[in-house]
Design an enzyme around this catalytic site. Structure first.
Site, mmCIF file in Angstrom:
data_model
loop_
_atom_site.group_PDB
_atom_site.id
_atom_site.type_symbol
_atom_site.label_atom_id
_atom_site.label_comp_id
_atom_site.label_asym_id
_atom_site.label_seq_id
_atom_site.Cartn_x
_atom_site.Cartn_y
_atom_site.Cartn_z
ATOM 1 N N GLU A 79 146.206 0.062 -73.061
ATOM 2 C CA GLU A 79 146.673 0.975 -74.094
ATOM 3 C C GLU A 79 148.102 1.489 -73.897
ATOM 4 O O GLU A 79 148.781 1.794 -74.866
ATOM 5 C CB GLU A 79 145.710 2.177 -74.184
ATOM 6 C CG GLU A 79 144.322 1.838 -74.673
ATOM 7 C CD GLU A 79 144.314 1.381 -76.123
ATOM 8 O OE1 GLU A 79 144.970 2.035 -76.955
ATOM 9 O OE2 GLU A 79 143.675 0.360 -76.419
ATOM 10 N N SER A 97 81.151 23.723 -82.997
ATOM 11 C CA SER A 97 80.585 24.612 -81.976
ATOM 12 C C SER A 97 81.620 25.133 -80.983
ATOM 13 O O SER A 97 81.336 26.057 -80.228
ATOM 14 C CB SER A 97 79.478 23.883 -81.205
ATOM 15 O OG SER A 97 78.404 23.582 -82.065
#
Length: 805
Positions: free
Chosen positions: A91, A470
């Site tokens: 770069e 139950s």
């Protein structure tokens, strides 16, 4: 000639003067107009990167991440030198020489402008990219370029080269939602930066120029060319040797797209945390604010919950037979077996089960192609369960060979058992949930909302409101204890008929066994889940009184509870989490707690920005008060603890726990209690009409857990699929792992309780010489009268007769 030369020289001087004037004007414009409008480079000293929302376990291990930008900032010192040099070579090779603007590169950009009459690439240094990425847009205009140059010069005066590189390598976009080099290493190679080789570093360094065009996933050929360019630049600059260059150039492409890998599989939990964060902060802030949500879920217990639920659902599925292949592939004319991978993409991995294509089958085994090219053998002995499913109560004949189960081209599921080996499996259609909570403060320690979140994100642990059956009876019995009942109160288990005026019909409830047992002590009625006893108890206490008690004591919504006697059999609906929170009242000695999933939220610097204040059971509150009063309190958020509300007397909680412990020792849970080898467990099964829902809720002093099994469309589970057979094994498997190494701890017996001998036939106090005598515990003010009718007499005293109705 002299005149022409003179004109030329004057012209040249004029052009030079005009150029100088233009430059001077541009400089003045930049200094006087543009520069004052630009942001200060000082802001880069306190950068806040956009980072995803991280959801982690109680121990801090990753569950998942949310957000478009995957980024993990790092410091300059932690970035390998070769990676730094790769970016510089690719770069900005004069990075350490220029003042932020490379005038040679800028001259090339100006020449491009002169030649092409447009703003083109080139001339951007790493510093200028930092200026653009943090402060400017990416549009190609003269004004933006001028601002970029001014900012770059300003940045170089404020920050060191190392600080600029650190900003650049943490900010730069590198494709596939990867921002920064750490994220790129994880996403493409699942490696930390120090684990990357030179070829991989060069591949990443080649991405900023064009993250899509040079992407190793979408454009591998161009990516390899770009990698070669970066390596060539590194060689030319003397950053690597010829040998390193040749070795890296010869390296194959190893990039693969990888999502962040969670260490803890808890997607239902993560979704709950995500929704809470979005509600609190809004989506933009939640997904980019770099928050870390520490959940209350514990890694090992969560693993145990996932495993127990999946094993339990698969066991149910195998009891009812094989539903056949999930799909088919035509093998004839197939050019290559590798094309099968494309077919299998539509069959993702669920619950640890892989989809495969049957290549061939014999009587003894079948061979399957799995995604990725692995071929596994599936022996027939792993298929013997696979009689063909017909209905929940009917299966086809038992298979006698592998060819009775599968044939070439079938797509079926397998569970790997070793290298090249697997067993036949199936993704069950039945669903379930498992949730575990710490009873002292409501911290959710494990939660599985279904077989697999990727198959169904519907969180049954918190969203599925199902009939409780139950499993609801302990709350009815707790209400009875507050209305002068005891564990020894006799209630007649006999047929009863009620007229339903609304339906203009009669209701004839019965027991699951179809039998009636006559006068039954309350303890025995709960252990063996006697329906008719529960109905008579509710009728005597009163439906309205009971609903008021259930709402106040356990947090149930009174308006949602059916205001009739069917409530005694669990005709109401509740989620597994609501049931778990209600059972926690028994486990902690009588306090209502609020289940919660978030322990705390931290910002990127590790500061706690949110921690829910939750009520805590009293004994825990006292300990927390001592800790939070010590110097160096970790959070400094609690001046005083928030005490949970006591909603039932501690004697009631202890008696109910003691009665439900009988379920584990003498009732439906006795086999699993022996397996767990613990004496501190209590709980209750639940089964609803037509066997649509199966429940088990149970606990000890340290953990409360509820397991539920059922179909999303409320279909019947089939004959014999009760809470004891479908849900209890899941609960027991989980609790065996979750309590491994945890010492047994009983709920301490509170003051105000006494234990005496009673006659089980009458429920009255008796003497030691009564051969039927047994011990029972009562509140001191509720001890029954002494039976004066003889040590073995069968006549029932007046007190017993009062208990029958």
């Amino acid at each position: 000639m002299r005149r022409l030369l003179k004109i030329f020289l004057y012209g040249l001087v004029g052009l030079f003067s005009a150029g100088v004037a233009a430059v001077a004007a541009a400089v003045l414009y930049a200094v006087l107009v543009l520069a004052p409008q630009l942001p200060s480079a000082e802001a880069l000293r306190d950068v806040r990167y956009q980072q995803p929302l991280r959801v982690v376990s109680y121990e801090g291990e990753l569950i998942t991440e949310y957000g478009e930008k995957r980024r993990q900032p790092t410091s300059f010192d932690e970035i390998p030198a070769d990676l730094l040099l790769a970016f510089i070579a690719a770069e900005d090779h004069r990075f350490f020489d220029h003042p932020g603007v490379d005038y040679q590169g800028l001259a090339r950009a100006v020449w491009h402008l002169f030649r092409e009459r447009s703003v083109g690439p080139g001339g951007s240094t790493i510093t200028m990219q930092v200026a653009r990425n943090f402060f400017l847009s990416r549009e190609q205009t003269f004004l933006r370029k001028a601002n970029e140059i001014l900012l770059a010069l300003q940045i170089e005066r404020v920050l060191s080269k190392e600080e600029i590189l650190e900003l650049y390598l943490n900010k730069i976009y590198l494709g596939n939602r990867a921002y920064g080099v750490v994220a790129a290493g994880e996403i493409y190679y699942r490696q930390p930066l120090e684990g990357l080789d030179l070829a991989q570093m060069a591949m990443i360094a080649g991405l900023p120029k064009a993250p899509s065009a040079y992407n190793p996933i979408s454009n591998p050929r161009r990516a390899m060319i770009r990698r070669g360019y970066v390596l060539g630049r590194m060689l030319a600059e003397g950053y690597i040797s010829t040998g390193q260059y040749q070795e890296a150039m010869a390296a194959p492409l190893t990039a693969r797209l990888r999502a962040p890998e969670g260490r803890v599989e808890a997607h239902y939990v993560a979704e709950m945390a995500r929704a809470a964060m979005v509600e609190r902060y809004g989506p933009d802030e939640a997904y980019t604010g770099a928050y870390t949500v520490y959940t209350t879920v514990e890694r090992d217990r969560q693993h145990a919950a996932n495993r127990a639920l999946r094993q339990g659902l698969r066991a149910y599925d195998e009891r009812h037979g094989f539903r056949g292949p999930e799909g088919r592939v035509e093998l004839e004319g197939l050019e290559s077996l590798t094309t099968l991978d494309g077919q299998l993409r539509s069959y993702p991995r669920f619950g640890g089960l892989d989809a495969g294509v049957v290549l061939t089958a014999t009587e003894e085994a079948a061979w399957l192609w799995l995604r990725g090219g692995e071929v596994v053998e599936v022996p027939f002995e792993t298929m013997q369960w696979a009689a063909r499913f017909r209905t929940p109560n009917n299966r086809g004949p038992r298979p006698e060979a592998a060819t009775d189960v599968v044939e070439p081209g079938d797509i079926v599921r397998v569970e790997r058992t070793g290298p090249g080996r697997a067993k036949l499996a199936a993704v069950p259609q039945v669903e379930g949930a498992l949730v575990a909570v710490a009873p002292d403060d409501g911290s959710i320690r494990a939660l599985a909302g279904g077989f697999d979140f990727r198959r169904s994100s519907y969180n049954r642990a918190v969203q599925a409101s199902r009939q409780t059956g139950s499993a609801f009876k302990p709350f009815i019995y707790s209400a009875a204890l507050e209305h002068d009942y005891t564990a020894a109160t006799l209630v007649n288990d006999a047929p009863v008929v009620f007229r339903d005026e609304a339906l203009e019909s009669y209701w004839r409830p019965g027991n699951y066994s179809g039998r009636f047992y006559g006068p039954t002590r309350l303890r025995e009625a709960l252990i063996h889940s006697r329906n008719l006893v529960s109905i008579r108890v509710l009728r005597d206490v009163g439906v309205s009184n009971t609903i008021d008690f259930l709402e106040r004591a356990f947090g149930f919504d009174g308006e949602a509870l059916p205001a009739n006697l069917s409530l005694s059999l669990g005709s109401n609906s509740a989620t597994p989490l609501e049931m778990t929170a209600a059972y926690a009242v028994f486990a902690n000695g009588g306090y209502r707690i609020i289940p919660h999933i978030i322990d705390r939220v931290e910002d990127p610097d590790g500061r706690v920005v949110y921690q829910p204040t939750v009520p805590r059971a009293c004994s825990f509150c006292e300990a927390e008060f001592v800790l939070s009063s010590l110097p160096g309190d970790r959070y400094g958020l609690f001046e005083f603890p928030l005490a949970a509300e006591r909603t039932i007397p501690e004697q009631n909680a202890w008696l109910m726990t003691d009665m439900m412990r009988g379920v584990m020792t003498h009732g439906t849970g006795r086999g699993h209690a022996r397996f767990l080898r613990r004496n501190d467990l209590a709980g209750k099964t639940g089964t609803t009409n037509d066997l649509r829902d199966a429940w088990f809720a149970g606990y000890n002093r340290d953990l409360v857990a509820t397991a539920w099994v059922g179909f999303d469309d409320s279909s019947s589970l089939g004959a014999g699929e009760t809470g004891a057979s479908a849900a209890l094994p899941i609960w027991a498997s989980f609790m065996g792992k979750a309590l491994n190494g945890v010492p047994e701890r009983d709920l301490p017996q509170p003051e105000g309780l006494v234990t005496v001998r009673i006659d089980p036939e009458t429920g009255l106090v008796t003497s030691a010489d009564n051969s039927r005598a047994m011990f029972e515990t009562f509140r001191a003010d509720a001890v029954p009268a002494r039976d004066e009718r003889g040590r073995n007499g069968s006549d029932r005293g007046g007190e017993a007769e009062r208990s029958l109705f």
